[in-house]
Design a protein around this motif. Structure first.
Motif, PDB file in Angstrom:
ATOM      1  N   PHE A 275      -2.898 -25.124   1.449  1.00  0.00           N
ATOM      2  CA  PHE A 275      -3.500 -23.807   1.294  1.00  0.00           C
ATOM      3  C   PHE A 275      -2.395 -22.768   1.413  1.00  0.00           C
ATOM      4  CE2 PHE A 275      -5.092 -19.811   2.886  1.00  0.00           C
ATOM      5  CZ  PHE A 275      -6.134 -19.563   2.008  1.00  0.00           C
ATOM      6  N   VAL A 276      -2.353 -21.835   0.474  1.00  0.00           N
ATOM      7  CA  VAL A 276      -1.315 -20.797   0.501  1.00  0.00           C
ATOM      8  C   VAL A 276      -1.923 -19.464   0.118  1.00  0.00           C
ATOM      9  CG1 VAL A 276      -0.619 -21.476  -1.847  1.00  0.00           C
ATOM     10  CG2 VAL A 276       0.887 -20.031  -0.466  1.00  0.00           C
ATOM     11  N   LEU A 277      -1.644 -18.451   0.929  1.00  0.00           N
ATOM     12  CA  LEU A 277      -2.096 -17.099   0.632  1.00  0.00           C
ATOM     13  C   LEU A 277      -1.098 -16.108   1.237  1.00  0.00           C
ATOM     14  CD1 LEU A 277      -4.225 -15.211  -0.556  1.00  0.00           C
ATOM     15  CD2 LEU A 277      -5.472 -15.355   1.619  1.00  0.00           C
ATOM     16  N   PRO A 278      -0.266 -15.483   0.408  1.00  0.00           N
ATOM     17  CA  PRO A 278       0.773 -14.557   0.905  1.00  0.00           C
ATOM     18  C   PRO A 278       0.251 -13.129   1.078  1.00  0.00           C
ATOM     19  CG  PRO A 278       1.065 -14.910  -1.434  1.00  0.00           C
ATOM     20  CD  PRO A 278      -0.129 -15.735  -1.032  1.00  0.00           C
ATOM     21  N   SER A 279      -0.744 -12.962   1.941  1.00  0.00           N
ATOM     22  CA  SER A 279      -1.374 -11.654   2.147  1.00  0.00           C
ATOM     23  C   SER A 279      -0.376 -10.607   2.627  1.00  0.00           C
ATOM     24  CB  SER A 279      -2.500 -11.771   3.175  1.00  0.00           C
ATOM     25  OG  SER A 279      -3.605 -12.463   2.650  1.00  0.00           O
ATOM     26  N   ARG A 280      -0.646  -9.383   2.233  1.00  0.00           N
ATOM     27  CA  ARG A 280       0.163  -8.258   2.693  1.00  0.00           C
ATOM     28  C   ARG A 280      -0.409  -7.631   3.966  1.00  0.00           C
ATOM     29  NH1 ARG A 280       0.538  -7.626  -3.403  1.00  0.00           N
ATOM     30  NH2 ARG A 280       2.722  -8.148  -3.811  1.00  0.00           N
ATOM     31  N   ALA A 281      -1.636  -8.010   4.329  1.00  0.00           N
ATOM     32  CA  ALA A 281      -2.262  -7.561   5.578  1.00  0.00           C
ATOM     33  C   ALA A 281      -3.460  -8.447   5.862  1.00  0.00           C
ATOM     34  CB  ALA A 281      -2.699  -6.103   5.474  1.00  0.00           C
ATOM     35  N   GLU A 282      -3.663  -8.794   7.136  1.00  0.00           N
ATOM     36  CA  GLU A 282      -4.843  -9.539   7.566  1.00  0.00           C
ATOM     37  C   GLU A 282      -5.113  -9.198   9.030  1.00  0.00           C
ATOM     38  OE1 GLU A 282      -6.955 -11.362   5.973  1.00  0.00           O
ATOM     39  OE2 GLU A 282      -5.935 -11.947   4.102  1.00  0.00           O
ATOM     40  N   SER A 283      -6.318  -8.739   9.317  1.00  0.00           N
ATOM     41  CA  SER A 283      -6.675  -8.490  10.714  1.00  0.00           C
ATOM     42  C   SER A 283      -6.808  -9.793  11.475  1.00  0.00           C
ATOM     43  CB  SER A 283      -7.982  -7.701  10.785  1.00  0.00           C
ATOM     44  OG  SER A 283      -7.846  -6.475  10.108  1.00  0.00           O
ATOM     45  N   PHE A 284      -7.443 -10.776  10.855  1.00  0.00           N
ATOM     46  CA  PHE A 284      -7.521 -12.122  11.424  1.00  0.00           C
ATOM     47  C   PHE A 284      -7.139 -13.153  10.373  1.00  0.00           C
ATOM     48  CE2 PHE A 284      -9.920 -16.058  12.239  1.00  0.00           C
ATOM     49  CZ  PHE A 284      -9.338 -16.422  13.442  1.00  0.00           C
ATOM     50  N   GLY A 285      -7.842 -13.159   9.235  1.00  0.00           N
ATOM     51  CA  GLY A 285      -7.570 -14.129   8.182  1.00  0.00           C
ATOM     52  C   GLY A 285      -8.383 -15.396   8.370  1.00  0.00           C
ATOM     53  N   SER A 286      -9.700 -15.269   8.260  1.00  0.00           N
ATOM     54  CA  SER A 286     -10.591 -16.414   8.491  1.00  0.00           C
ATOM     55  C   SER A 286     -10.277 -17.598   7.603  1.00  0.00           C
ATOM     56  CB  SER A 286     -12.047 -15.981   8.272  1.00  0.00           C
ATOM     57  OG  SER A 286     -12.451 -15.019   9.214  1.00  0.00           O
ATOM     58  N   VAL A 287      -9.844 -17.330   6.388  1.00  0.00           N
ATOM     59  CA  VAL A 287      -9.658 -18.409   5.431  1.00  0.00           C
ATOM     60  C   VAL A 287      -8.532 -19.350   5.835  1.00  0.00           C
ATOM     61  CG1 VAL A 287      -8.057 -17.163   3.912  1.00  0.00           C
ATOM     62  CG2 VAL A 287      -9.603 -18.900   2.945  1.00  0.00           C
ATOM     63  N   TYR A 288      -7.564 -18.878   6.608  1.00  0.00           N
ATOM     64  CA  TYR A 288      -6.487 -19.753   7.076  1.00  0.00           C
ATOM     65  C   TYR A 288      -7.039 -20.777   8.071  1.00  0.00           C
ATOM     66  CZ  TYR A 288      -3.495 -16.135   5.073  1.00  0.00           C
ATOM     67  OH  TYR A 288      -2.905 -15.235   4.216  1.00  0.00           O
ATOM     68  N   ALA A 289      -7.896 -20.325   8.972  1.00  0.00           N
ATOM     69  CA  ALA A 289      -8.524 -21.244   9.920  1.00  0.00           C
ATOM     70  C   ALA A 289      -9.442 -22.218   9.188  1.00  0.00           C
ATOM     71  CB  ALA A 289      -9.307 -20.459  10.970  1.00  0.00           C
ATOM     72  N   GLU A 290     -10.154 -21.735   8.177  1.00  0.00           N
ATOM     73  CA  GLU A 290     -11.032 -22.607   7.405  1.00  0.00           C
ATOM     74  C   GLU A 290     -10.232 -23.689   6.693  1.00  0.00           C
ATOM     75  OE1 GLU A 290     -13.091 -19.886   4.905  1.00  0.00           O
ATOM     76  OE2 GLU A 290     -14.554 -19.319   6.439  1.00  0.00           O
ATOM     77  N   ALA A 291      -9.081 -23.310   6.147  1.00  0.00           N
ATOM     78  CA  ALA A 291      -8.229 -24.287   5.470  1.00  0.00           C
ATOM     79  C   ALA A 291      -7.720 -25.331   6.452  1.00  0.00           C
ATOM     80  CB  ALA A 291      -7.060 -23.582   4.787  1.00  0.00           C
ATOM     81  N   ALA A 292      -7.343 -24.884   7.651  1.00  0.00           N
ATOM     82  CA  ALA A 292      -6.884 -25.827   8.673  1.00  0.00           C
ATOM     83  C   ALA A 292      -7.995 -26.790   9.054  1.00  0.00           C
ATOM     84  CB  ALA A 292      -6.387 -25.063   9.897  1.00  0.00           C
ATOM     85  N   LEU A 293      -9.225 -26.301   9.165  1.00  0.00           N
ATOM     86  CA  LEU A 293     -10.359 -27.153   9.504  1.00  0.00           C
ATOM     87  C   LEU A 293     -10.669 -28.152   8.395  1.00  0.00           C
ATOM     88  CD1 LEU A 293     -12.640 -24.459  11.157  1.00  0.00           C
ATOM     89  CD2 LEU A 293     -11.718 -26.488  12.295  1.00  0.00           C
ATOM     90  N   CYS A 294     -10.233 -27.836   7.181  1.00  0.00           N
ATOM     91  CA  CYS A 294     -10.404 -28.759   6.057  1.00  0.00           C
ATOM     92  C   CYS A 294      -9.284 -29.789   5.985  1.00  0.00           C
ATOM     93  CB  CYS A 294     -10.476 -27.985   4.742  1.00  0.00           C
ATOM     94  SG  CYS A 294     -12.015 -27.077   4.505  1.00  0.00           S
ATOM     95  N   GLY A 295      -8.303 -29.695   6.882  1.00  0.00           N
ATOM     96  CA  GLY A 295      -7.224 -30.673   6.910  1.00  0.00           C
ATOM     97  C   GLY A 295      -6.069 -30.375   5.991  1.00  0.00           C
ATOM     98  N   LEU A 296      -5.891 -29.124   5.591  1.00  0.00           N
ATOM     99  CA  LEU A 296      -4.802 -28.754   4.690  1.00  0.00           C
ATOM    100  C   LEU A 296      -3.593 -28.239   5.464  1.00  0.00           C
ATOM    101  CD1 LEU A 296      -7.342 -28.775   2.787  1.00  0.00           C
ATOM    102  CD2 LEU A 296      -6.211 -26.959   1.495  1.00  0.00           C
ATOM    103  N   ALA A 297      -2.424 -28.436   4.897  1.00  0.00           N
ATOM    104  CA  ALA A 297      -1.237 -27.730   5.379  1.00  0.00           C
ATOM    105  C   ALA A 297      -1.387 -26.268   4.950  1.00  0.00           C
ATOM    106  CB  ALA A 297       0.024 -28.335   4.790  1.00  0.00           C
ATOM    107  N   VAL A 298      -0.919 -25.357   5.801  1.00  0.00           N
ATOM    108  CA  VAL A 298      -1.176 -23.936   5.572  1.00  0.00           C
ATOM    109  C   VAL A 298       0.138 -23.168   5.489  1.00  0.00           C
ATOM    110  CG1 VAL A 298      -2.334 -21.881   6.442  1.00  0.00           C
ATOM    111  CG2 VAL A 298      -3.369 -24.130   6.801  1.00  0.00           C
TER     112      VAL A 298
END
Length: 376
Positions: A275-298
């Motif tokens: 999972f890759v997302l080069p955001s320019r701003a994130e207060s939390f970034g829920s999708v990164y945690a979701e990707a980790a829960l799916c077993g992906l490298a982040v």
């Protein structure tokens, strides 16, 4: 104890908050709490006409600017809808959007109000080129934080990074609580798989703030270095056509799949690799945690709440914002070394299960809610 969870977007809308709160509510209801969801339907437009006043600043000095005028009209519409639809009282209201919080305080002035600030709308608008930094719309939106502090019984946010951001706009930042988002573990199931060609995935709204132009350029660099991959982009937004054209210009259109909006990307996210997302701003970034829960490298960027989720080199990789070379290097590292990729994903999954479970959120919020029981 009757609790109202007040959203802005309806629960069926995409996004971390709208998808998280219904699962949280379900957990509470199964434990004997009495909770309801409330939100403003997208079709409600220009119905409210009550005058709007703030206690801490005069919004009228910002009138005439499109973002401000739309915000005020939405406050009026949310007020109209709330008075029309809510006919019962609650012991506590937990709002998940500034407009929801301000309206609930106005309609139910004697009910304890908790407000969770999930993101910085003004920062997103600046990054997306919609408003000017330090311009009137920016000043109006940041003034709302002080109003929320005045009107709410408790302010909560989703990361220490965002708490520091809010500190510039409130009087007592030390009183802001931090409760990171949580996710229903049952929704995310890692799947053992072996892809001959590394599969990259990104899930987000297609707007400039998400840095997808940087991602496409980094992928073009990967191709120039001789690496094979497929990039899956899930989401829709105003710059989709622009991104598709950029993929053609960079000669990676054949390696890139644009899906558009998908309601439950977690259903097939586990079958990808990175999972890759080069955001320019994130207060939390829920999708990164979701990707980790799916077993992906982040792979993410060194901004906001992302840095509180990812420890570089341990459970993922972090790169500077807008750094194409660094992002290409990080992706090259994870797609070129399957064992390293597996180690990152395994540790990321362990941390996500421990730190971002819905059980943890329910426990923390239950303590907050109970602290107001004596006041109702």
């Amino acid at each position: 104890m009757r609790v109202l969870q007040a959203l802005f977007f309806p629960p069926e809308q995409p996004g971390g908050v709208s998808s998280m709160v219904p699962f949280m509510l379900d957990r509470f209801n199964k434990r004997g709490w009495e909770m309801e969801l409330f939100s403003l339907p997208k079709r409600i437009r220009n119905k409210g006409n009550e005058e709007i006043e703030f206690e801490t600043f005069d919004w009228a000095v910002y009138a005439g600017h499109p973002v401000v005028d739309k915000y005020i009209q939405t406050l009026k519409d949310y007020t109209w809808w709330t008075k029309l639809r809510i006919q019962r009282s609650f012991d506590l209201i937990h709002a998940h959007h500034p407009i929801a919080a301000l309206v609930m305080r106005r309609v139910f002035p004697d009910t304890p109000l908790i407000m969770t600030v999930h993101s910085s709308y003004e920062k997103e608008l600046i990054l997306n080129g919609k408003i000017e930094e330090n311009g009137p719309e920016h000043q109006f939106l940041t003034s709302v934080y002080r109003e929320l502090e005045e009107r709410s019984d408790q302010l909560i946010t989703v990361s220490n990074s965002f708490k520091r951001y809010l500190a510039d706009y409130v009087q007592e930042p030390e009183r802001i609580g931090v409760i990171p988002n949580g996710f229903d573990e049952k929704r995310f199931r890692p799947v053992h798989h072996e892809n001959q060609v590394p599969q990259l995935i990104s899930v987000c709204r297609l707007v400039p703030a998400k840095g997808l132009d940087t991602l496409l350029q980094a992928c073009a660099e990967l191709k120039r270095r001789g690496h094979k991959f497929v990039l899956h982009l899930i989401g829709d937004g105003p710059i989709r056509t622009e991104l598709e054209e950029l993929a053609v210009q960079l000669d990676i259109y054949e390696e890139t799949i644009f899906y558009g909006y998908i309601l439950h990307p977690e259903d097939f996210m586990p079958f990808f690799d990175v999972f890759v997302l080069p955001s320019r701003a994130e207060s939390f970034g829920s999708v990164y945690a979701e990707a980790a829960l799916c077993g992906l490298a982040v792979v993410g960027t060194q901004v906001g709440g992302i840095t509180e989720q990812i420890e570089h080199g341990t459970n993922g990789l972090l790169v500077p914002v807008d750094d194409v070379t660094a992002l290409a290097g990080a992706l090259e590292k994870v797609i070129g070394d399957p064992m390293y990729r597996y180690q990152l994903s395994r540790i990321a999954l362990e941390k996500a299960l421990k730190s971002y479970s819905m059980t943890r959120v329910v426990q923390q919020l239950r303590n907050v809610y109970r602290s107001y029981r004596k006041e109702v």
